[in-house]
Design a protein around this motif. Structure first.
Motif, PDB file in Angstrom:
ATOM      1  N   ASP A  86      -3.201   4.432  -2.576  1.00  0.00           N
ATOM      2  CA  ASP A  86      -4.196   4.920  -1.627  1.00  0.00           C
ATOM      3  C   ASP A  86      -4.472   6.413  -1.864  1.00  0.00           C
ATOM      4  O   ASP A  86      -4.329   7.232  -0.962  1.00  0.00           O
ATOM      5  CB  ASP A  86      -3.665   4.656  -0.206  1.00  0.00           C
ATOM      6  N   ALA A 107      -6.394   0.254   2.391  1.00  0.00           N
ATOM      7  CA  ALA A 107      -5.592  -0.079   1.209  1.00  0.00           C
ATOM      8  C   ALA A 107      -5.093  -1.523   1.296  1.00  0.00           C
ATOM      9  O   ALA A 107      -5.098  -2.253   0.301  1.00  0.00           O
ATOM     10  CB  ALA A 107      -4.418   0.886   1.083  1.00  0.00           C
ATOM     11  N   PRO A 111       0.846  -1.192   0.000  1.00  0.00           N
ATOM     12  CA  PRO A 111       0.000   0.000   0.000  1.00  0.00           C
ATOM     13  C   PRO A 111       0.881   1.241   0.000  1.00  0.00           C
ATOM     14  O   PRO A 111       1.904   1.271   0.684  1.00  0.00           O
ATOM     15  CB  PRO A 111      -0.779  -0.107   1.317  1.00  0.00           C
ATOM     16  N   PHE A 112       0.536   2.237  -0.793  1.00  0.00           N
ATOM     17  CA  PHE A 112       1.375   3.438  -0.785  1.00  0.00           C
ATOM     18  C   PHE A 112       0.555   4.702  -0.965  1.00  0.00           C
ATOM     19  O   PHE A 112      -0.524   4.694  -1.552  1.00  0.00           O
ATOM     20  CB  PHE A 112       2.472   3.363  -1.864  1.00  0.00           C
ATOM     21  N   LEU A 113       1.090   5.757  -0.401  1.00  0.00           N
ATOM     22  CA  LEU A 113       0.495   7.086  -0.551  1.00  0.00           C
ATOM     23  C   LEU A 113       1.642   8.061  -0.776  1.00  0.00           C
ATOM     24  O   LEU A 113       2.507   8.215   0.095  1.00  0.00           O
ATOM     25  CB  LEU A 113      -0.274   7.455   0.732  1.00  0.00           C
ATOM     26  N   ARG A 160      14.265  -2.733  12.264  1.00  0.00           N
ATOM     27  CA  ARG A 160      13.517  -1.856  11.360  1.00  0.00           C
ATOM     28  C   ARG A 160      14.437  -0.748  10.878  1.00  0.00           C
ATOM     29  O   ARG A 160      15.034  -0.037  11.679  1.00  0.00           O
ATOM     30  CB  ARG A 160      12.314  -1.285  12.092  1.00  0.00           C
ATOM     31  N   ARG A 175      13.423   4.979   6.912  1.00  0.00           N
ATOM     32  CA  ARG A 175      12.725   5.226   5.664  1.00  0.00           C
ATOM     33  C   ARG A 175      13.749   5.510   4.564  1.00  0.00           C
ATOM     34  O   ARG A 175      14.647   6.327   4.761  1.00  0.00           O
ATOM     35  CB  ARG A 175      11.883   6.485   5.884  1.00  0.00           C
ATOM     36  N   ASN A 211      -7.994   8.719  -0.846  1.00  0.00           N
ATOM     37  CA  ASN A 211      -7.217   8.202   0.278  1.00  0.00           C
ATOM     38  C   ASN A 211      -8.164   7.589   1.317  1.00  0.00           C
ATOM     39  O   ASN A 211      -9.006   8.272   1.882  1.00  0.00           O
ATOM     40  CB  ASN A 211      -6.385   9.334   0.891  1.00  0.00           C
ATOM     41  N   LYS A 261      -4.203   3.426   5.258  1.00  0.00           N
ATOM     42  CA  LYS A 261      -3.408   2.226   4.979  1.00  0.00           C
ATOM     43  C   LYS A 261      -4.186   0.937   5.254  1.00  0.00           C
ATOM     44  O   LYS A 261      -4.065  -0.041   4.524  1.00  0.00           O
ATOM     45  CB  LYS A 261      -2.133   2.265   5.823  1.00  0.00           C
ATOM     46  N   LYS A 306       8.649  11.084   3.363  1.00  0.00           N
ATOM     47  CA  LYS A 306       8.320  11.399   4.766  1.00  0.00           C
ATOM     48  C   LYS A 306       7.244  10.467   5.300  1.00  0.00           C
ATOM     49  O   LYS A 306       6.410   9.983   4.541  1.00  0.00           O
ATOM     50  CB  LYS A 306       7.795  12.841   4.839  1.00  0.00           C
ATOM     51  N   THR A 307       7.244  10.254   6.602  1.00  0.00           N
ATOM     52  CA  THR A 307       6.197   9.435   7.203  1.00  0.00           C
ATOM     53  C   THR A 307       4.838  10.115   7.050  1.00  0.00           C
ATOM     54  O   THR A 307       4.752  11.338   7.020  1.00  0.00           O
ATOM     55  CB  THR A 307       6.486   9.134   8.690  1.00  0.00           C
ATOM     56  N   LYS A 308       3.777   9.302   6.937  1.00  0.00           N
ATOM     57  CA  LYS A 308       2.440   9.857   6.746  1.00  0.00           C
ATOM     58  C   LYS A 308       1.739  10.055   8.090  1.00  0.00           C
ATOM     59  O   LYS A 308       0.595  10.437   8.155  1.00  0.00           O
ATOM     60  CB  LYS A 308       1.600   8.917   5.869  1.00  0.00           C
ATOM     61  N   TRP A 309       2.435   9.716   9.169  1.00  0.00           N
ATOM     62  CA  TRP A 309       1.800   9.782  10.478  1.00  0.00           C
ATOM     63  C   TRP A 309       2.371  10.921  11.304  1.00  0.00           C
ATOM     64  O   TRP A 309       3.571  11.145  11.292  1.00  0.00           O
ATOM     65  CB  TRP A 309       2.034   8.480  11.248  1.00  0.00           C
ATOM     66  N   ASP A 337       5.655  -2.307   3.546  1.00  0.00           N
ATOM     67  CA  ASP A 337       5.566  -0.859   3.347  1.00  0.00           C
ATOM     68  C   ASP A 337       6.396  -0.477   2.121  1.00  0.00           C
ATOM     69  O   ASP A 337       7.414  -1.111   1.848  1.00  0.00           O
ATOM     70  CB  ASP A 337       6.132  -0.109   4.560  1.00  0.00           C
ATOM     71  N   ALA A 338       5.984   0.574   1.439  1.00  0.00           N
ATOM     72  CA  ALA A 338       6.723   0.988   0.239  1.00  0.00           C
ATOM     73  C   ALA A 338       8.067   1.631   0.580  1.00  0.00           C
ATOM     74  O   ALA A 338       8.970   1.684  -0.237  1.00  0.00           O
ATOM     75  CB  ALA A 338       5.876   1.970  -0.556  1.00  0.00           C
ATOM     76  N   GLN A 360      11.143   0.265   4.906  1.00  0.00           N
ATOM     77  CA  GLN A 360      11.418   0.056   6.333  1.00  0.00           C
ATOM     78  C   GLN A 360      11.288  -1.425   6.679  1.00  0.00           C
ATOM     79  O   GLN A 360      11.821  -1.881   7.677  1.00  0.00           O
ATOM     80  CB  GLN A 360      10.445   0.882   7.178  1.00  0.00           C
TER      81      GLN A 360
HETATM   82  N1  UDP Z   1       0.241   4.640   3.606  1.00  0.00           N
HETATM   83  C1  UDP Z   1      -0.948   4.448   2.894  1.00  0.00           C
HETATM   84  N2  UDP Z   1      -2.025   5.250   3.183  1.00  0.00           N
HETATM   85  C2  UDP Z   1      -1.993   6.212   4.143  1.00  0.00           C
HETATM   86  C3  UDP Z   1      -0.787   6.381   4.886  1.00  0.00           C
HETATM   87  C4  UDP Z   1       0.302   5.573   4.582  1.00  0.00           C
HETATM   88  O1  UDP Z   1      -1.012   3.565   2.025  1.00  0.00           O
HETATM   89  O2  UDP Z   1      -2.994   6.898   4.337  1.00  0.00           O
HETATM   90  C5  UDP Z   1       1.408   3.771   3.299  1.00  0.00           C
HETATM   91  C6  UDP Z   1       2.729   4.501   3.087  1.00  0.00           C
HETATM   92  O3  UDP Z   1       2.861   4.969   1.775  1.00  0.00           O
HETATM   93  C7  UDP Z   1       3.729   3.412   3.423  1.00  0.00           C
HETATM   94  C8  UDP Z   1       3.025   2.648   4.550  1.00  0.00           C
HETATM   95  O4  UDP Z   1       1.643   2.949   4.427  1.00  0.00           O
HETATM   96  O5  UDP Z   1       3.941   2.529   2.341  1.00  0.00           O
HETATM   97  C9  UDP Z   1       3.562   3.038   5.914  1.00  0.00           C
HETATM   98  O6  UDP Z   1       3.439   4.447   6.086  1.00  0.00           O
HETATM   99  P1  UDP Z   1       4.559   5.341   6.786  1.00  0.00           P
HETATM  100  O7  UDP Z   1       5.904   4.905   6.349  1.00  0.00           O
HETATM  101  O8  UDP Z   1       4.201   6.755   6.541  1.00  0.00           O
HETATM  102  O9  UDP Z   1       4.328   4.968   8.316  1.00  0.00           O
HETATM  103  P2  UDP Z   1       5.455   4.701   9.440  1.00  0.00           P
HETATM  104  O10 UDP Z   1       6.393   3.688   8.860  1.00  0.00           O
HETATM  105  O11 UDP Z   1       6.100   6.011   9.675  1.00  0.00           O
HETATM  106  O12 UDP Z   1       4.681   4.183  10.608  1.00  0.00           O
END
Ligand code: UDP
Ligand code: MG
Length: 343
Positions: A58, A92, A25-27, A212, A215, A86, A89, A219-222, A109-110, A113
Motif C-alpha cells: 500500500d 489495499a 495488505p502492508f505499509l 489478539r 504487534r 498509499n 488498508k 509501529k501501528t499505522k493508526w 495483517d502483516a 497480530q
Molecule cells: N496498513 C495498510 N495501509 C495503511 C495502514 C495500514 O496496508 O494505510 C496495513 C498494515 O501494514 C498492517 C495492517 O494494515 O498490515 C494493520 O495495520 P496496523 O497494524 O497499523 O493497525 P492496528 O493493528 O494497530 O489496528
C-alpha cells in the motif's frame, strides 16, 4: 436498488481440492514481513491445500518490497501487488480481493497480530458450511485501556445506529468464500468501510474467538485521530440515523425556544415584567447556532460522500504485479472496475 445474484447454496469442498488465497495488505512493514512469511508458509505447507499468498504493498516507502522479493525468491505461490501510492488498508484489501483466485480468501495483517496458526480452524469452519468465518478478538494484548474502551464504545454505538448489525470486536481478519468475495467486488462504493460491507452482504457466518497478540515488530499505522475518522466514516457510511437525530434535536430546540418566547410575552403582558436580560439571550443564541453549525457539518459529511461517490474514481491504482522475483507484469484488469494500471 438492483439485487445481486449470489447463487443458492454453498457446496462443501473436498479436502485437498480447494485453493486458498491469503491477502496481506502492508505499509512499511520491513521488520515484520520475514517473520510473517515464514510463519504463514509453514502453516500453509502443513495443511496440504493449494494456496497463493497475495501481498499488497500500500505505497510503502521503506524496504518492504525489496525484503519481500528477497524472501519469496524461491516461491511460485506468492504475488506482490504494488499500488501506485498509499490508498489505505481498506483499498489495499480490495486490490487483494480483486486479484485473488482461491475458493476461499483469508485476510491477515502483516504484523502477526492475527496469528496464521488459526487458518486451519478457519478452513474447517468454512468446509463445515460457513461462507464467512469472522475472528472475534477476545483479548487485545499490547493495547492501552483507552484504545480498548474506545473500541468497545464504537462497536456498541455502530450497532445501535446501523442495520444490519456489525458483529462486535471482529475486524478484517476473516475467511470469505468465493461467492462472498464476488459479491464484495460488486459493491462499487468508494467509501469502503469494510466491516460494514461484510455485514451488509450477509451469508452464513461463523465466529471464532481468539486472543489478539501484540504487534511482532514495527509501529501501528493508526493514531487516535485517524481511528476517530474511521469510526465517523463507519457510522456515516452505513447509517443515516445521525441525520434523523439532528432533525429531532433541531425540532426539540425550536420547541424549547418557542415556548420560552411565549413565556416571556405572557409574563410581560400579564405581569408587566421586563424582558429578562442580555445573558440569557446570548446563551440561547450560542446554543442554537452551535446546534445549527453541528447539523450543517453533519449534512456536509453526507453531501461530501455523495460527491466522492459521484466522481466514480477507482478505489485504488495498481502500479505493477510482481509474480516472481525480477519479473514485473502490467495488470490490465487492475483498479477494481476502474481498469487503470499505471506502470
Ligand atoms: N496498513 C495498510 N495501509 C495503511 C495502514 C495500514 O496496508 O494505510 C496495513 C498494515 O501494514 C498492517 C495492517 O494494515 O498490515 C494493520 O495495520 P496496523 O497494524 O497499523 O493497525 P492496528 O493493528 O494497530 O489496528
Ligand atoms: Mg496491527
Amino acid at each position: 436498488m438492483s439485487t445481486i445474484q449470489t447463487g443458492s447454496k454453498a457446496e462443501p469442498p473436498d479436502a485437498g481440492a480447494v485453493k486458498l488465497s491469503i491477502i496481506i495488505p502492508f505499509l512499511n512493514e520491513q521488520e515484520v514481513l520475514p517473520h510473517c512469511h515464514a510463519r504463514l508458509s509453514s502453516v500453509l505447507n502443513v495443511m496440504g491445500e493449494q494456496y497463493e499468498i497475495l501481498y499488497v504493498d500500500d505505497g510503502s516507502s521503506d524496504d518492504s518490497v525489496a525484503t519481500l522479493v528477497n524472501i519469496t525468491r524461491e516461491s511460485t505461490k506468492t504475488k506482490i501487488i504494488r499500488l501506485s501510492r498509499n490508498f489505505g488498508k481498506e483499498a489495499a484489501m480490495s486490490a487483494g480481493l480483486a486479484h485473488a483466485s482461491g475458493d476461499a480468501v483469508i485476510v491477515l495483517d502483516a504484523d502477526l497480530q492475527d496469528p496464521p496458526e488459526l487458518i486451519p480452524d478457519m478452513v474447517t469452519a468454512w468446509k463445515a458450511g460457513a461462507d464467512i468465518v469472522a475472528m472475534r478478538r477476545r483479548f487485545r494484548d499490547g493495547e492501552g485501556w483507552f484504545k480498548r474502551l474506545s473500541a468497545y464504545a464504537f462497536y456498541r454505538i455502530l450497532n445501535r445506529l446501523s442495520r444490519p448489525a456489525v458483529p462486535s470486536d471482529t475486524g478484517d481478519f476473516r475467511l470469505m468464500s468465493r461467492r462472498v468475495v464476488d459479491t464484495l467486488l460488486q459493491l462499487r462504493e468508494r467509501c469502503r468501510y469494510m466491516k460494514g460491507l461484510y455485514a451488509w452482504i450477509g451469508f452464513p457466518t461463523t465466529i471464532i474467538e481468539y486472543d489478539r497478540e501484540r504487534r511482532a515488530a514495527g509501529k501501528t499505522k493508526w493514531n487516535y485521530l485517524s481511528l476517530l475518522g474511521l469510526a465517523f466514516e463507519g457510522i456515516t457510511s452505513f447509517s443515516t440515523k445521525p441525520l434523523r437525530c439532528a432533525t429531532i434535536i433541531g425540532a426539540f430546540a425550536a420547541l424549547l425556544g418557542g415556548s420560552f418566547g411565549f413565556w416571556i410575552i405572557f409574563k410581560t403582558i400579564f405581569f408587566g415584567e421586563d424582558v429578562p436580560g442580555y445573558p440569557s439571550m446570548i446563551a440561547a443564541i450560542t446554543l442554537l447556532s452551535g446546534i445549527q453549525l453541528l447539523t450543517i457539518g453533519l449534512l456536509g459529511e453526507y453531501v461530501g460522500k455523495t460527491y466522492i461517490e459521484a466522481k466514480q474514481r477507482p478505489v485504488y491504482v495498481v502500479r505493477d504485479v510482481i509474480e516472481s522475483p525480477l519479473q514485473s507484469i502490467v495488470d490490465p484488469t487492475a483498479g477494481n472496475g476502474g481498469g487503470i494500471a499505471y506502470y
